[in-house]
Design a protein around this motif. Structure first.
Motif, PDB file in Angstrom:
ATOM      1  N   SER A 212       3.053  13.567  -5.663  1.00  0.00           N
ATOM      2  CA  SER A 212       3.938  12.464  -5.249  1.00  0.00           C
ATOM      3  C   SER A 212       3.066  10.930  -5.284  1.00  0.00           C
ATOM      4  CB  SER A 212       4.542  12.647  -3.794  1.00  0.00           C
ATOM      5  OG  SER A 212       3.340  12.453  -2.872  1.00  0.00           O
ATOM      6  N   SER A 213       3.788  10.032  -5.486  1.00  0.00           N
ATOM      7  CA  SER A 213       3.234   8.796  -5.495  1.00  0.00           C
ATOM      8  C   SER A 213       3.646   7.888  -4.301  1.00  0.00           C
ATOM      9  CB  SER A 213       3.894   7.915  -6.690  1.00  0.00           C
ATOM     10  OG  SER A 213       5.417   7.683  -6.740  1.00  0.00           O
ATOM     11  N   CYS A 214       2.553   7.167  -3.967  1.00  0.00           N
ATOM     12  CA  CYS A 214       2.617   6.344  -2.872  1.00  0.00           C
ATOM     13  C   CYS A 214       2.312   4.944  -2.919  1.00  0.00           C
ATOM     14  CB  CYS A 214       1.602   6.813  -1.651  1.00  0.00           C
ATOM     15  SG  CYS A 214       1.821   6.111  -0.115  1.00  0.00           S
ATOM     16  N   ALA A 215       3.179   3.985  -2.257  1.00  0.00           N
ATOM     17  CA  ALA A 215       2.970   2.496  -2.375  1.00  0.00           C
ATOM     18  C   ALA A 215       2.336   2.448  -1.004  1.00  0.00           C
ATOM     19  CB  ALA A 215       4.150   1.805  -2.573  1.00  0.00           C
ATOM     20  N   THR A 216       1.025   1.588  -1.097  1.00  0.00           N
ATOM     21  CA  THR A 216       0.499   1.408   0.392  1.00  0.00           C
ATOM     22  C   THR A 216       0.271  -0.165   0.499  1.00  0.00           C
ATOM     23  OG1 THR A 216      -0.593   3.481   0.473  1.00  0.00           O
ATOM     24  CG2 THR A 216      -1.516   1.897   1.665  1.00  0.00           C
ATOM     25  N   VAL A 217       0.332  -0.755   1.620  1.00  0.00           N
ATOM     26  CA  VAL A 217       0.181  -2.097   1.953  1.00  0.00           C
ATOM     27  C   VAL A 217      -0.850  -2.212   2.875  1.00  0.00           C
ATOM     28  CG1 VAL A 217       0.874  -4.319   2.637  1.00  0.00           C
ATOM     29  CG2 VAL A 217       2.187  -3.288   1.063  1.00  0.00           C
ATOM     30  N   VAL A 218      -2.188  -2.576   2.696  1.00  0.00           N
ATOM     31  CA  VAL A 218      -3.090  -2.820   3.791  1.00  0.00           C
ATOM     32  C   VAL A 218      -2.769  -3.970   4.258  1.00  0.00           C
ATOM     33  CG1 VAL A 218      -5.545  -2.772   4.301  1.00  0.00           C
ATOM     34  CG2 VAL A 218      -4.767  -1.131   2.556  1.00  0.00           C
ATOM     35  N   MET A 304       6.660   7.755  -1.510  1.00  0.00           N
ATOM     36  CA  MET A 304       6.283   7.230  -0.015  1.00  0.00           C
ATOM     37  C   MET A 304       5.995   5.876  -0.152  1.00  0.00           C
ATOM     38  SD  MET A 304       4.093  10.533   1.178  1.00  0.00           S
ATOM     39  CE  MET A 304       2.808  10.090  -0.188  1.00  0.00           C
ATOM     40  N   LYS A 305       6.319   5.176   1.105  1.00  0.00           N
ATOM     41  CA  LYS A 305       6.002   3.744   1.343  1.00  0.00           C
ATOM     42  C   LYS A 305       5.253   3.839   2.565  1.00  0.00           C
ATOM     43  CE  LYS A 305       9.559   1.850  -1.500  1.00  0.00           C
ATOM     44  NZ  LYS A 305      10.626   1.192  -1.728  1.00  0.00           N
ATOM     45  N   GLN A 306       3.954   3.098   2.706  1.00  0.00           N
ATOM     46  CA  GLN A 306       3.549   2.823   3.997  1.00  0.00           C
ATOM     47  C   GLN A 306       2.629   1.733   4.256  1.00  0.00           C
ATOM     48  OE1 GLN A 306       0.101   5.597   4.784  1.00  0.00           O
ATOM     49  NE2 GLN A 306      -1.091   5.056   2.979  1.00  0.00           N
ATOM     50  N   ILE A 307       2.728   1.352   5.526  1.00  0.00           N
ATOM     51  CA  ILE A 307       1.719   0.173   5.955  1.00  0.00           C
ATOM     52  C   ILE A 307       0.519   0.660   6.711  1.00  0.00           C
ATOM     53  CG2 ILE A 307       1.579  -1.792   7.222  1.00  0.00           C
ATOM     54  CD1 ILE A 307       4.788  -2.387   6.638  1.00  0.00           C
ATOM     55  N   VAL A 308      -0.611   0.102   6.277  1.00  0.00           N
ATOM     56  CA  VAL A 308      -1.791   0.355   6.844  1.00  0.00           C
ATOM     57  C   VAL A 308      -2.114  -0.868   7.608  1.00  0.00           C
ATOM     58  CG1 VAL A 308      -4.427   0.987   6.731  1.00  0.00           C
ATOM     59  CG2 VAL A 308      -2.642   2.260   5.455  1.00  0.00           C
ATOM     60  N   MET A 309      -2.183  -0.705   8.849  1.00  0.00           N
ATOM     61  CA  MET A 309      -2.649  -2.184   9.788  1.00  0.00           C
ATOM     62  C   MET A 309      -3.901  -1.956  10.509  1.00  0.00           C
ATOM     63  SD  MET A 309      -0.110  -4.150  12.239  1.00  0.00           S
ATOM     64  CE  MET A 309       0.173  -2.744  13.368  1.00  0.00           C
TER      65      MET A 309
END
Length: 405
Positions: A212-218, A304-309
């Motif tokens: 799968s591919s994942c988009a991440t925003v740190v 997948m889309k996720q935010i890493v805070m």
């Protein structure tokens, strides 16, 4: 085990390798304002050539650049140098960094404090890539990992790495042909003769694990508290973001990574500029960071889309509808928390996971993060600047995609 690469000693630079010098200067290049807060009334410019020479001199004096078996000899030679010889050595080492493309020199520029004629330097993309790779390598070594995987799922697809039986090709499949199965199908249909006619029904492709591919925003908190209380928390966060960028670029090319700094407001920052980012006299506007992160993720078409805070403080600022800034650093302000949680609800509706890495254990922060975790089905990690990288990278690599099935 300590490894130091030495080139042929020519008497001008002690034979010190540029990569070893870069590694010794990593903290200097990635500094986040932790030391400048004590020098705010001095003429201190972290990008001046004089500051770079001072950092190199400190690295030489510490013995980091010398092998253990020759350290005593090298230190004696260094101590015996005249001021003129030491200055020449520093200039040679600076020139070596420039010649190998790690820094670029700007002659006669104007310094941050208005000093005319001051030579300044900029670290190059080559240096940023090197620092990201070294950080990633160090973190993986600490975890006992010599290689990295990809995001594996239960599904099979026609990818590059075969891991299952072949099947007939279908329109839209990657042409990862199983040559043996394809030829066998043609021979079985027409018999063994030359030339051998192939039809679409003969084509067979390898099956591989669906990746799968994942988009991440740190989301990086760059409020003032990140360098307060006698601890630099922002530099380790920058290091981890750079290591994550290197990991994604080399091991997960289908993924994407964006970076958002949040403080009194929020702004996107390219990974190439991350090493130069510093904290400021800011509050913590988590809501603006979440709004910007959602906008960036909306542009991505990933499974997948996720935010890493990464943060060390509870939300303490808010941009009101009329553009004014509302600030309250004391306790959990009901207005700030309620408006921030509205954005958390929006993330949940959009299927965005929020994983939070807490660099402090303040009661208000813990309470806020618990609410975020419950709403977005994410994870919360209590960590320190020393363990942040291990927690974050292992979470990224171990993440499965069962939530999308």
């Amino acid at each position: 085990m300590k490894w130091v690469r030495f080139s042929k000693y020519n008497g001008e630079d002690f034979g010190i390798d540029a990569q070893d010098l870069m590694q010794a200067l990593a903290d200097f290049f990635l500094q986040s304002g932790f030391h400048s807060q004590f020098s705010q009334f001095t003429q201190w410019d972290p990008q001046s050539l004089e500051e770079l020479k001072r950092a190199i001199e400190e690295a030489l004096a510490s013995g980091k650049l010398f092998p253990d078996d020759r350290m005593q000899q090298m230190m004696e030679q260094l101590a015996a140098m005249s001021p003129e010889q030491l200055e020449q050595l520093l200039e040679n080492l600076v020139q070596k960094l420039a010649d190998e493309g790690h820094i670029s020199l700007e002659q006669g520029g104007q310094g941050r404090n208005g000093n005319e004629g001051q030579t300044r330097f900029e670290i190059t993309d080559k240096s940023l890539d090197f620092l990201g790779f070294k950080t990633l390598k160090d973190l993986m070594g600490a975890l006992g990992k010599s290689s990295f995987g990809r995001h594996d799922t239960r599904e099979l697809a026609t990818g590059i790495e075969s891991s299952g039986s072949s099947r007939q090709w279908e329109f839209g499949d990657v042409m990862n042909l199983d040559i043996a199965a394809t030829l066998f199908s043609a021979v079985q249909r027409e018999g063994l003769h030359m030339p051998l006619n192939l039809e679409y029904s003969d084509l067979h492709v390898h099956q591989a694990e669906y990746q799968s591919s994942c988009a991440t925003v740190v989301m990086l908190d760059c409020s003032h508290s990140m360098i307060l209380y006698g601890e630099d928390r922002f530099t380790p966060a920058k290091r981890v973001a750079m290591a994550l960028a290197h990991l994604i670029r080399t091991q997960y090319p289908g993924d994407s990574l964006r970076c958002v700094l949040f403080h009194d407001s929020a702004e996107e920052l390219s990974i190439s500029q991350l090493a130069r980012a510093q904290v400021g006299p800011y509050y913590t506007n988590t809501r603006d960071g979440l709004i910007l992160a959602q906008k960036l993720l909306d542009r991505e078409r990933k499974d997948m889309k996720q935010i890493v805070m990464i943060t060390d403080g509870k939300p303490s600022a808010l941009t009101l509808d009329d553009g004014r800034m509302y600030r309250n650093a004391f306790g959990l302000d009901p207005l700030v928390i309620s408006r921030t949680m509205e954005e958390v609800h929006r993330c949940r509706k959009r299927g965005i996971i929020i994983n939070t890495f807490m660099l402090a254990q303040d009661y208000g922060l813990i309470n806020f993060v618990q609410k975020v975790t419950e709403l977005c089905h994410g994870k919360a990690y209590f960590t320190t600047p020393h363990t942040l990288g291990q927690y974050l990278l292992m979470d990224y690599m171990n993440r499965k995609t069962r939530t999308i099935h």
